[in-house]
Design an enzyme around this catalytic site. Sequence first.
Site, mmCIF file in Angstrom:
data_model
loop_
_atom_site.group_PDB
_atom_site.id
_atom_site.type_symbol
_atom_site.label_atom_id
_atom_site.label_comp_id
_atom_site.label_asym_id
_atom_site.label_seq_id
_atom_site.Cartn_x
_atom_site.Cartn_y
_atom_site.Cartn_z
ATOM 1 N N ASP A 67 -7.359 -3.400 -10.579
ATOM 2 C CA ASP A 67 -8.104 -4.376 -10.427
ATOM 3 C C ASP A 67 -9.103 -5.209 -9.982
ATOM 4 O O ASP A 67 -9.533 -4.088 -9.205
ATOM 5 C CB ASP A 67 -6.871 -5.397 -9.782
ATOM 6 N N ASN A 136 4.876 -9.621 -1.109
ATOM 7 C CA ASN A 136 5.840 -10.108 -2.427
ATOM 8 C C ASN A 136 5.177 -8.736 -3.524
ATOM 9 O O ASN A 136 6.622 -8.832 -4.597
ATOM 10 C CB ASN A 136 5.182 -11.394 -3.217
ATOM 11 N N HIS A 138 4.092 -7.237 -5.261
ATOM 12 C CA HIS A 138 2.805 -6.647 -6.057
ATOM 13 C C HIS A 138 2.485 -4.964 -5.417
ATOM 14 O O HIS A 138 2.267 -5.093 -4.713
ATOM 15 C CB HIS A 138 1.444 -7.945 -6.353
ATOM 16 N N GLU A 143 1.899 -9.509 -10.382
ATOM 17 C CA GLU A 143 2.945 -10.363 -9.263
ATOM 18 C C GLU A 143 4.398 -10.938 -10.160
ATOM 19 O O GLU A 143 4.479 -10.224 -11.292
ATOM 20 C CB GLU A 143 2.004 -11.684 -9.021
#
Length: 249
Positions: A67, A136, A138, A143
Amino acid sequence: MKMITAKDYSNMSEKAAAYLLDKIKQAPDLTLGLATGGTPIETYKCLVQDHKKNNTTYQHITTFNLDEYIGVKAEDPNSYYHYMKEHLFDHVDIPKQQINIPNGMASDLEQECKEYEQKIADRGGIDLQLLGLGSNGHIGFNEPGTAFDSTTHVIELTQATREANARFFDKMEEVPKQAITMGIANIMKSREILLIVSGEKKSKALDRLLNGEIDPSFPASILKKHPNVTIIADEAVLKHTRVPSTFLQ
Ligand SMILES: O=P(O)(O)OC[C@H]1O[C@](O)(CO)[C@@H](O)[C@@H]1O
């Protein structure tokens, strides 16, 4: 999935680097998927030390990063391009043209995503993907709620992710709101995955990964469907994680 336990962050990093080096030695033309964030920093440090000491070559390695932030220039210290140069690429002998990182400054981001997909496909996919785990759930910047069949795309970062990554920036307002990320389908197509997890603050996430349902609300949960995932986790994260006995070697 199999689990390798490590004493602490340093030991996890040494084991992760040893794992990667073993694969690189077996296949010097490996296509490696790489991660950024706090977790892999020392893994890269170990790879650099090994390169200096043992001359392990990256001449035929190709890399694809997961990313990149949108709107952050490559030369900005907070770009993932800069991160990779600082922690790995400037210190090993990988040819520039074999390094691939999404361009978060592209004028046409959709086109950039398509081209990144094509580059991965042209290379024949990723042999070994290094992953960190977001609190979370990811993976990459996928996400919660991201479709399991997603390919490289633009993502809106959640407030939780922006807050977690704010430690790298001077001010919260500077943390980008968007990124380009490889999709979950790209990660799942990698022939092998190495997930590294360290520290008590990741316990909830690792526990959910190991014991929870496979659901897009927790993107990493899909890894349970991958045939070849190795997790290296340290004692701090494992202290509050329920590890099913089937995961231990
Ligand atoms: O290693 P950290 O900083 O906890 O981040 C977890 C994950 O989130 C990201 O920063 C988002 O891509 C990854 O690079 C990393 O693997």
